[in-house]
Write a protein that holds these residues in place. Structure first.
Motif, PDB file in Angstrom:
ATOM      1  N   ASN A   1     -56.499  -5.212 -63.067  1.00  0.00           N
ATOM      2  CA  ASN A   1     -57.693  -5.391 -62.183  1.00  0.00           C
ATOM      3  C   ASN A   1     -58.886  -5.923 -62.583  1.00  0.00           C
ATOM      4  OD1 ASN A   1     -56.374  -2.022 -61.691  1.00  0.00           O
ATOM      5  ND2 ASN A   1     -56.586  -3.393 -59.638  1.00  0.00           N
ATOM      6  N   LEU A   2     -59.153  -7.090 -61.849  1.00  0.00           N
ATOM      7  CA  LEU A   2     -60.466  -7.666 -62.226  1.00  0.00           C
ATOM      8  C   LEU A   2     -61.524  -6.816 -61.694  1.00  0.00           C
ATOM      9  CD1 LEU A   2     -59.964 -11.435 -61.095  1.00  0.00           C
ATOM     10  CD2 LEU A   2     -59.502 -10.588 -63.213  1.00  0.00           C
ATOM     11  N   LEU A   3     -62.718  -6.977 -62.215  1.00  0.00           N
ATOM     12  CA  LEU A   3     -63.965  -6.303 -61.677  1.00  0.00           C
ATOM     13  C   LEU A   3     -64.088  -6.581 -60.298  1.00  0.00           C
ATOM     14  CD1 LEU A   3     -65.822  -4.150 -63.109  1.00  0.00           C
ATOM     15  CD2 LEU A   3     -67.369  -6.025 -63.381  1.00  0.00           C
ATOM     16  N   TYR A   4     -64.225  -7.790 -59.957  1.00  0.00           N
ATOM     17  CA  TYR A   4     -64.195  -8.114 -58.391  1.00  0.00           C
ATOM     18  C   TYR A   4     -63.948  -9.536 -58.326  1.00  0.00           C
ATOM     19  CZ  TYR A   4     -68.856  -9.860 -59.551  1.00  0.00           C
ATOM     20  OH  TYR A   4     -69.958 -10.787 -59.865  1.00  0.00           O
ATOM     21  N   ALA A   5     -63.671  -9.885 -57.167  1.00  0.00           N
ATOM     22  CA  ALA A   5     -63.581 -11.231 -56.836  1.00  0.00           C
ATOM     23  C   ALA A   5     -64.263 -11.408 -55.278  1.00  0.00           C
ATOM     24  CB  ALA A   5     -62.099 -11.711 -56.884  1.00  0.00           C
ATOM     25  N   ASN A   6     -64.990 -12.652 -55.181  1.00  0.00           N
ATOM     26  CA  ASN A   6     -65.229 -12.944 -53.739  1.00  0.00           C
ATOM     27  C   ASN A   6     -64.467 -14.109 -52.983  1.00  0.00           C
ATOM     28  OD1 ASN A   6     -67.474 -11.170 -54.152  1.00  0.00           O
ATOM     29  ND2 ASN A   6     -68.653 -12.413 -55.093  1.00  0.00           N
ATOM     30  N   LEU A   7     -64.350 -13.756 -51.838  1.00  0.00           N
ATOM     31  CA  LEU A   7     -63.756 -14.787 -50.948  1.00  0.00           C
ATOM     32  C   LEU A   7     -64.290 -14.842 -49.584  1.00  0.00           C
ATOM     33  CD1 LEU A   7     -61.060 -12.797 -52.056  1.00  0.00           C
ATOM     34  CD2 LEU A   7     -59.886 -15.187 -51.545  1.00  0.00           C
ATOM     35  N   TYR A   8     -64.570 -16.398 -49.568  1.00  0.00           N
ATOM     36  CA  TYR A   8     -65.186 -16.469 -48.009  1.00  0.00           C
ATOM     37  C   TYR A   8     -64.691 -17.647 -47.304  1.00  0.00           C
ATOM     38  CZ  TYR A   8     -68.688 -19.816 -50.111  1.00  0.00           C
ATOM     39  OH  TYR A   8     -69.333 -21.057 -50.392  1.00  0.00           O
ATOM     40  N   ASN A   9     -64.762 -17.882 -46.233  1.00  0.00           N
ATOM     41  CA  ASN A   9     -64.245 -19.068 -45.433  1.00  0.00           C
ATOM     42  C   ASN A   9     -65.287 -19.123 -44.294  1.00  0.00           C
ATOM     43  OD1 ASN A   9     -62.687 -17.673 -43.132  1.00  0.00           O
ATOM     44  ND2 ASN A   9     -61.643 -16.895 -45.004  1.00  0.00           N
TER      45      ASN A   9
ATOM     46  N   THR B   1     -63.806 -16.919 -55.892  1.00  0.00           N
ATOM     47  CA  THR B   1     -64.024 -16.670 -57.313  1.00  0.00           C
ATOM     48  C   THR B   1     -63.932 -15.541 -57.966  1.00  0.00           C
ATOM     49  OG1 THR B   1     -66.488 -16.854 -56.696  1.00  0.00           O
ATOM     50  CG2 THR B   1     -65.568 -19.044 -57.481  1.00  0.00           C
ATOM     51  N   ASP B   2     -63.835 -15.272 -59.154  1.00  0.00           N
ATOM     52  CA  ASP B   2     -63.886 -13.844 -59.683  1.00  0.00           C
ATOM     53  C   ASP B   2     -65.063 -13.853 -60.275  1.00  0.00           C
ATOM     54  OD1 ASP B   2     -63.959 -15.273 -62.243  1.00  0.00           O
ATOM     55  OD2 ASP B   2     -62.071 -14.812 -62.868  1.00  0.00           O
ATOM     56  N   GLN B   3     -65.252 -12.475 -61.193  1.00  0.00           N
ATOM     57  CA  GLN B   3     -66.589 -12.060 -61.614  1.00  0.00           C
ATOM     58  C   GLN B   3     -67.318 -12.923 -62.566  1.00  0.00           C
ATOM     59  OE1 GLN B   3     -63.630  -9.282 -62.915  1.00  0.00           O
ATOM     60  NE2 GLN B   3     -64.102  -9.691 -65.352  1.00  0.00           N
ATOM     61  N   ASP B   4     -66.366 -13.836 -63.219  1.00  0.00           N
ATOM     62  CA  ASP B   4     -67.028 -14.882 -63.996  1.00  0.00           C
ATOM     63  C   ASP B   4     -67.151 -16.221 -63.517  1.00  0.00           C
ATOM     64  OD1 ASP B   4     -66.727 -12.947 -66.110  1.00  0.00           O
ATOM     65  OD2 ASP B   4     -64.791 -13.508 -66.509  1.00  0.00           O
ATOM     66  N   GLY B   5     -67.031 -16.073 -62.276  1.00  0.00           N
ATOM     67  CA  GLY B   5     -67.283 -17.425 -61.722  1.00  0.00           C
ATOM     68  C   GLY B   5     -65.980 -18.510 -61.507  1.00  0.00           C
ATOM     69  N   GLU B   6     -65.036 -17.929 -62.402  1.00  0.00           N
ATOM     70  CA  GLU B   6     -63.650 -18.771 -62.364  1.00  0.00           C
ATOM     71  C   GLU B   6     -63.113 -19.125 -60.675  1.00  0.00           C
ATOM     72  OE1 GLU B   6     -62.398 -20.392 -65.101  1.00  0.00           O
ATOM     73  OE2 GLU B   6     -63.957 -19.807 -66.329  1.00  0.00           O
ATOM     74  N   ASN B   7     -62.530 -19.978 -60.632  1.00  0.00           N
ATOM     75  CA  ASN B   7     -61.818 -20.115 -59.317  1.00  0.00           C
ATOM     76  C   ASN B   7     -60.548 -19.349 -59.246  1.00  0.00           C
ATOM     77  OD1 ASN B   7     -63.664 -22.210 -58.423  1.00  0.00           O
ATOM     78  ND2 ASN B   7     -62.400 -23.651 -59.781  1.00  0.00           N
ATOM     79  N   LEU B   8     -60.167 -18.650 -58.121  1.00  0.00           N
ATOM     80  CA  LEU B   8     -59.045 -18.177 -57.924  1.00  0.00           C
ATOM     81  C   LEU B   8     -58.101 -19.147 -57.564  1.00  0.00           C
ATOM     82  CD1 LEU B   8     -60.451 -15.064 -55.827  1.00  0.00           C
ATOM     83  CD2 LEU B   8     -59.655 -15.298 -58.174  1.00  0.00           C
TER      84      LEU B   8
END
Ligand SMILES: [Cu+2]
Length: 689
Positions: free
Chosen positions: A546-554, A579-586
């Motif tokens: 589990n990542l802490l969090y990830a953000n997706l938007y469109n 992107t994930d919690q570290d700003g890395e691309n999903l």
């Protein structure tokens, strides 16, 4: 069924002279085109199909029963995958020419609810080679309903949304006997398609049957390179019917048999010799129920899937492997409505039991060595029981909708051997576990004089999939890692905000839409350097965590412009980011994409010119095997014509896709396999009345 026979018959019809046939059909269509008075303007799905409260898209499947306008943008007899691809909201991961995996809001299988007439089905492949959409055909379907995020919770637990494929039914319409035969072909991969329908319907009884057969050879990418192992063969048969027991009681049943053989997956190291599904249901419908509850519907269903994957067709492999998989599901739902003053309630109780089992046998080249056998899905039995409720409140020119789902999901690793294998990594692992899943959503919609606004806020969660929780050395050829499941994963959850705004300005209609998902405990594979690989040549082992969090938007913009009675122009563009919690691309996040269609629609003639493309994929993640995918632009043309022959109808459509034979691949193409080059197609439907 003798497929060889059909193939031969069809060979006479289309055979090697496909290009000539296409040319002839095109010529006939143009030559006999006559000007007629204008009909209703064509309807753009993405805007007009918005139901009173739901923000959704409906993909109408072209059939002889439908009006010409409904098939304006469709390629008749194209695969269901191609229909989905033409939609604004769905994108598809491609591992070959067959069984593309649908994605909604940049989320795929494990984060979506994909159903057939509300029935849950789960693929039997550990490598996602058999999404549910591959076990039906367009001949079975009337339309596909797409709902984003928690709006899809009506059909089951979801994060990204739901895709519900609705079966075509005569539904007690007094149409009497109806029949149609249809055939088509494609030049690029020598695809041959033949199908037929026979339906009877009156006010008391109906039965619909259909059958379709498809066979395609390897396709050729833009520039002329043949893509090896991209062939497939499939047939599908379905029957559904209903009886009216009384004026207020109905009994319905449906059955689908789908079988594909010799399916090549050019982007993967293995192919599929057999993918087979039996899908059946019985429903009981009654206008009234207890007290003030109405429209009571209860459905019982069962389906069984067999997926046989091997590398027997590949010339050069380090080790021979057999990887069969099975998935059986039994389920039900029962729902009823209640209308009271301004409220419209829907209550639904549902549940399913699924059994997923997959094996891997490795045969060493040295016959002295012993075969290696393991369970990649250790006979996982899942039980899910849920309750869904919604209330739509109507005001003068606005609506408010609340919905919620509450479910229990339990897993049982039934195989001792599989359990012991997983206990190598998780010594304290329990054989059984139960999770509680919940979803709440609120939506508001207002219709002003010259605008429509819809906004929503929701929360939902999901349990890990069988692969994420219990998979054992599942090889992913995209990032070249073996994956191991993690039974200790927390549920993934998402807070979702969405909004859409539609403004009609005379003949111009503009729609803007945005979706934002803040996903907590996002499930993703992460390298564990302490573990050693099972697959020869793999770079390492990843374990789901589990990542802490990830953000997706469109965000997307959609516009249609009625140029004249006959001509209309539509276009859409969208931008996605994850992107994930570290700003890395999903991985698998769409770059900027666009599409535009100029359509001409008259009573009997339709024609369309389509452009679609994407910008460079700049936000990619090399840790998941991604690289920068270049921009591309593709052009396509199609023309269709209706003819009346006595009381019968003949519909011909032909066209060319990827007109300039561009060599390209998209961000969804597994291991960058190139897409199909220039392709001529033609389809003929003859319906008897
Ligand atoms: Cu497979």
């Amino acid at each position: 069924m003798n497929t060889e026979f059909i193939y031969k018959v069809f060979g006479y019809l289309v055979g090697g002279s496909l290009r000539n046939t296409v040319a002839l059909v095109l010529l006939c269509t143009f030559a006999t085109a006559e000007r007629t008075t204008a009909q209703e303007p064509i309807i753009d799905n993405s805007i007009d199909s918005i139901l009173p409260i739901n923000l959704q898209e409906v993909i109408v499947i072209s059939s002889y029963k439908k009006d010409l306008e409904h098939s304006a943008h469709a390629k008749p007899l194209s695969t269901l995958d191609e229909y989905l691809e033409a939609s604004n909201k769905v994108s598809l991961i491609k591992r070959g020419a067959y069984a593309w995996e649908p994605m909604l809001n940049d989320m795929s299988t494990e984060r979506l609810s994909v159903t057939i007439d509300g029935m849950r089905i789960f693929g039997a492949c550990t490598d996602k080679m058999d999404p549910i959409t591959s076990y039906v055909d367009v001949s079975n379907l009337s339309e596909v309903q797409i709902l984003g995020g928690q709006q899809g919770a009506e059909h089951g637990t979801t994060i990204g949304g739901s895709i519900d494929m609705q079966l075509e039914k005569s539904n007690f319409n007094p149409t009497d006997w109806q029949a149609a035969i249809e055939t088509g072909g494609e030049a690029n991969n020598a695809a041959r398609i033949i199908g037929g329908e026979l339906n009877y319907s009156d006010e008391k009884f109906y039965v619909d049957t259909d059958i379709i057969y498809r066979k395609a050879e390897n396709y050729v990418a833009g520039g002329g390179e043949e893509v090896a192992y991209s062939q497939y063969e499939k047939y599908n048969f379905s029957i559904n019917g209903g009886v009216k027991i009384s004026n207020s009681q109905k009994l319905l049943g449906s059955f689908i048999f789908d079988e594909a053989r010799d399916i090549g997956y050019p982007a993967l190291p293995m192919d599929v010799s057999l993918a087979q599904a039996f899908i059946g249901s019985i429903s009981y419908l009654q206008d009234f129920f207890i007290g003030r509850l109405t429209d009571w519907e209860t459905k019982l269903y069962a389906n069984s899937i067999t997926h046989i994957m091997d590398d027997s067709q590949r010339l050069d492999v380090p080790i021979r492997m057999d990887m069969p998989g099975w998935s059986d599901t039994y389920g039900f739902y029962s729902q009823s409505q209640l209308k009271h003053e301004d409220h419209r309630f829907l209550f639904k109780l549902d549940g399913f039991y699924n059994r997923s089992l997959a094996e891997m046998t490795m045969y060493p080249n040295n016959s002295e060595e012993r075969e290696m056998f393991m369970l990649t899905w250790p006979d996982v039995r899942s039980i899910n029981t849920g309750f869904y409720a919604e209330d739509v409140l109507s005001f003068e020119n606005s609506y408010l909708k609340f919905s919620t789902r509450f479910a229990f999901q339990s897993f049982n690793v039934a195989s001792e051997m599989g359990l012991n294998s997983l206990r190598i990594f998780y010594p304290d692992m329990e054989q059984r576990q139960t999770r509680i899943l919940k979803s709440v959503a609120a939506r508001y919609r207002i219709e002003g004089d010259n605008f429509q606004f819809t906004g929503g806020l929701s929360y939902g969660d999901r349990a890990p999939s069988v692969s994420e929780g219990f998979g054992f050395y599942l090889y992913n050829s995209f990032d070249n890692h073996d994956y191991i499941g993690n039974p200790d994963l927390k549920n993934e959850s998402a807070i979702e905000v969405n909004a859409s705004f539609v403004v009609p300005i005379n003949e111009l209609k503009i729609a803007m839409e945005g979706n934002y998902f803040h996903t907590l405990n996002f499930i993703l594979g992460e390298v564990n350097p302490e573990l050693s690989v099972m697959t020869i040549g793999a770079d390492g082992v990843k374990v789901y965590k589990n990542l802490l969090y990830a953000n997706l938007y469109n965000i997307s913009l959609n516009a249609t412009y009625q140029l004249s009675n006959a001509f209309s122009l539509s276009g859409n563009a969208s931008y996605h980011r994850g992107t994930d919690q570290d700003g890395e691309n999903l991985p698998f996040i769409s770059p900027f994409t666009y599409a535009s269609t100029l359509a001409y629609t008259q009573e009997k003639l339709i024609a369309s010119f389509t452009v679609n493309g994407a910008a460079d994929q700049v936000n990619f993640n090399p840790d998941f095997g991604e690289d920068r995918t270049d921009a591309y632009t593709i052009f396509s043309l199609a023309v269709g014509r209706n003819f009346k022959i006595n009381e019968d109808k003949l519909y011909i459509k032909a066209g060319v896709e990827n007109v300039f034979d561009t060599n390209y691949s998209t961000y969804t193409d597994w291991n960058n396999i190139p897409r199909m080059g220039r392709n001529f197609f033609a389809a003929i439907t003859y319906s008897f009345n």
